[in-house]
Design an enzyme around this catalytic site. Structure first.
Site, mmCIF file in Angstrom:
data_model
loop_
_atom_site.group_PDB
_atom_site.id
_atom_site.type_symbol
_atom_site.label_atom_id
_atom_site.label_comp_id
_atom_site.label_asym_id
_atom_site.label_seq_id
_atom_site.Cartn_x
_atom_site.Cartn_y
_atom_site.Cartn_z
ATOM 1 N N LYS A 133 0.836 -1.214 0.000
ATOM 2 C CA LYS A 133 0.000 0.000 0.000
ATOM 3 C C LYS A 133 0.866 1.258 0.000
ATOM 4 O O LYS A 133 0.495 2.258 -0.612
ATOM 5 C CB LYS A 133 -0.928 0.010 1.220
ATOM 6 N N LYS A 219 -4.815 -10.556 -6.703
ATOM 7 C CA LYS A 219 -6.071 -10.801 -5.984
ATOM 8 C C LYS A 219 -7.124 -9.751 -6.336
ATOM 9 O O LYS A 219 -6.786 -8.607 -6.679
ATOM 10 C CB LYS A 219 -5.831 -10.887 -4.467
ATOM 11 N N LYS A 222 -10.573 -4.072 -3.797
ATOM 12 C CA LYS A 222 -11.402 -2.863 -3.889
ATOM 13 C C LYS A 222 -10.629 -1.727 -4.538
ATOM 14 O O LYS A 222 -11.218 -0.820 -5.105
ATOM 15 C CB LYS A 222 -11.781 -2.398 -2.477
HETATM 16 P P1 AMP Z 1 -10.946 -5.575 3.077
HETATM 17 O O1 AMP Z 1 -11.606 -5.442 1.757
HETATM 18 O O2 AMP Z 1 -9.465 -5.330 2.980
HETATM 19 O O3 AMP Z 1 -11.604 -4.796 4.173
HETATM 20 O O4 AMP Z 1 -11.065 -7.115 3.477
HETATM 21 C C1 AMP Z 1 -12.135 -7.666 4.195
HETATM 22 C C2 AMP Z 1 -12.029 -9.169 4.259
HETATM 23 O O5 AMP Z 1 -12.100 -9.735 2.941
HETATM 24 C C3 AMP Z 1 -10.725 -9.695 4.860
HETATM 25 O O6 AMP Z 1 -11.000 -10.843 5.649
HETATM 26 C C4 AMP Z 1 -9.906 -10.077 3.649
HETATM 27 O O7 AMP Z 1 -8.960 -11.083 3.934
HETATM 28 C C5 AMP Z 1 -10.980 -10.583 2.708
HETATM 29 N N1 AMP Z 1 -10.575 -10.429 1.294
HETATM 30 C C6 AMP Z 1 -10.321 -9.258 0.654
HETATM 31 N N2 AMP Z 1 -9.991 -9.486 -0.638
HETATM 32 C C7 AMP Z 1 -10.040 -10.851 -0.817
HETATM 33 C C8 AMP Z 1 -9.804 -11.728 -1.935
HETATM 34 N N3 AMP Z 1 -9.470 -11.257 -3.130
HETATM 35 N N4 AMP Z 1 -9.957 -13.048 -1.737
HETATM 36 C C9 AMP Z 1 -10.323 -13.553 -0.524
HETATM 37 N N5 AMP Z 1 -10.542 -12.786 0.566
HETATM 38 C C10 AMP Z 1 -10.408 -11.452 0.434
#
Ligand code: AMP
Ligand code: TRP
Length: 356
Positions: A133, A219, A222
């Site tokens: 990041k 991956k 967002k």
């Molecule tokens: P965040 O979008 O960073 O707030 O992530 C929220 C949750 O979604 C966390 O548990 C991450 O590990 C999971 N997560 C985010 N992106 C992925 C992805 N591409 N594949 C699987 N899990 C994800």
């Protein structure tokens, strides 16, 4: 139709049984930045829902984490409500879970400060997600971005959490949380009387790393500038169709899992498997002779059908703002009592005087 969906919503005050009953505690959270996508759902929230009846659960919307990169104050509050509504829409059941907003409970910030002072700075500089990041932020890297995992540790530790269900990308942060606990207990507790509980990650193999639709080696995220790279939980059917139609594939006929040179193929088959609820063997057999022209409409239909009930329930929840507010108000009250208790315990262990 909306009315009948609204009736499906359980009011927090009509719970049928206490949530705890000696169960292990689970805590997890998602940031209110951007839309929730299939990675968030399949990697995290779906697993929260599937396991919820076994545990005592705390699910927070981590809005303090959302400002570790530049954010828009005009949308932060609305985005926070959207995520809480999506938790309910995805099937989080208030009979088993407490839903709350991180910034509503000041103990999260306060414990972060205390933990900061025992966390070596190089532990934070070594975090993969920080490095990734930070590169994207260029000159504009805040202290908050570096400190992000300590705030996450505070989220987890305030609730004496046993298990943290997350996607693969969060594993390192939970290992750091464990290192902080070991250090704090070692310095300020004793083996018989640890101050904080040692949590463990709960990472499912399938869906732990959902990949981008435009590059099967990265991956789904967002923050990817391309909307075509992800399917959001609130995408309408035509958007889902367009994204799957344009997603990256390969020129090989016949679809297969786990081929090292076919990351997109593995990702799309995995999405189909998880969204259809079929087994890996069944999907492998069904798709082994298919071409992309046949598979893409199948994946589109499966995705649209899987997201339809979530989208309907989301609309029902959002139509009743008073209900959502009552969920978050009650969630805050329940979470706050536990958080303040743990915070006091840590402050006492560190030698603080009690407020007069
Ligand atoms: P965040 O979008 O960073 O707030 O992530 C929220 C949750 O979604 C966390 O548990 C991450 O590990 C999971 N997560 C985010 N992106 C992925 C992805 N591409 N594949 C699987 N899990 C994800
Ligand atoms: N850092 C997590 C992510 O981006 C979100 C998060 C914050 C979290 N606090 C948490 C996840 C506590 C689990 C437990 O995915």
């Amino acid at each position: 139709m909306r009315d009948s969906s609204v009736k499906l919503l359980s009011h927090p005050s009509t719970r049928i049984e206490p949530k705890s009953m000696g169960k292990q505690r689970v805590l997890s959270g998602v940031q209110p930045t951007g839309n929730l996508h299939l990675g968030n759902y399949l990697g995290a929230i779906r697993n929260w829902v599937e396991g919820q009846s076994q545990y005592e659960n705390f699910f927070c919307v981590v809005d303090l984490h959302a400002i570790t990169v530049p954010h828009n104050p005009a949308t932060l509050a609305a985005d926070t409500y959207t995520i809480a509504a999506l938790y309910l829409a995805c099937g989080i059941d208030l009979n088993y879970a407490t839903i709350f907003v991180q910034s509503h409970i000041s103990a999260h910030s306060e414990l972060t400060w205390l933990l900061n002072c025992i966390t070596p700075i190089n532990w934070l500089q070594d975090m993969i997600q920080f490095k990734e990041k930070a590169v994207k932020q260029g000159q504009n890297v805040s202290t908050g971005l570096l400190d992000y995992p300590v705030l996450m540790a505070a989220d987890i530790l305030l609730y004496d959490t046993d298990l943290v269900p997350v996607g693969e990308d969060q594993k390192q942060h939970i290992e750091l949380t464990r290192d902080i606990v070991i250090r704090l207990n070692d310095q300020f507790g004793s083996p018989e009387k640890p101050v904080l509980k040692l949590p463990q990650p709960l990472i499912r193999k399938e869906g732990a790393r959902v990949m981008s639709l435009t590059d099967g080696t990265r991956k789904m995220s967002k923050s990817d500038p391309s909307e075509l790279s992800r399917i959001n939980l609130l995408d309408p059917p035509d958007a889902i169709q367009k994204k799957i139609k344009r997603c990256k594939t390969d020129p090989i006929k016949g679809l297969e899992f786990d081929h090292p040179e076919r990351p997109e193929c593995n990702n799309l088959l995995t999405l189909y498997m998880l969204l259809s609820g079929k087994t890996k063997e069944a999907v492998a057999a069904e798709c082994q002779d298919m071409g992309w022209g046949q598979f893409k409409p199948l994946l589109t239909e499966t995705t649209v059908e899987a997201l339809k009930p979530i989208q309907q329930k989301y609309q029902a929840v959002m139509a009743d703002k008073g209900y959502l507010e009552s969920v978050l108000r009650e969630g805050r009250q329940q979470a706050e009592a536990i958080a303040h208790f743990t915070l006091s315990k840590v402050k006492t262990a560190l030698g603080y005087s009690t407020p007069l």
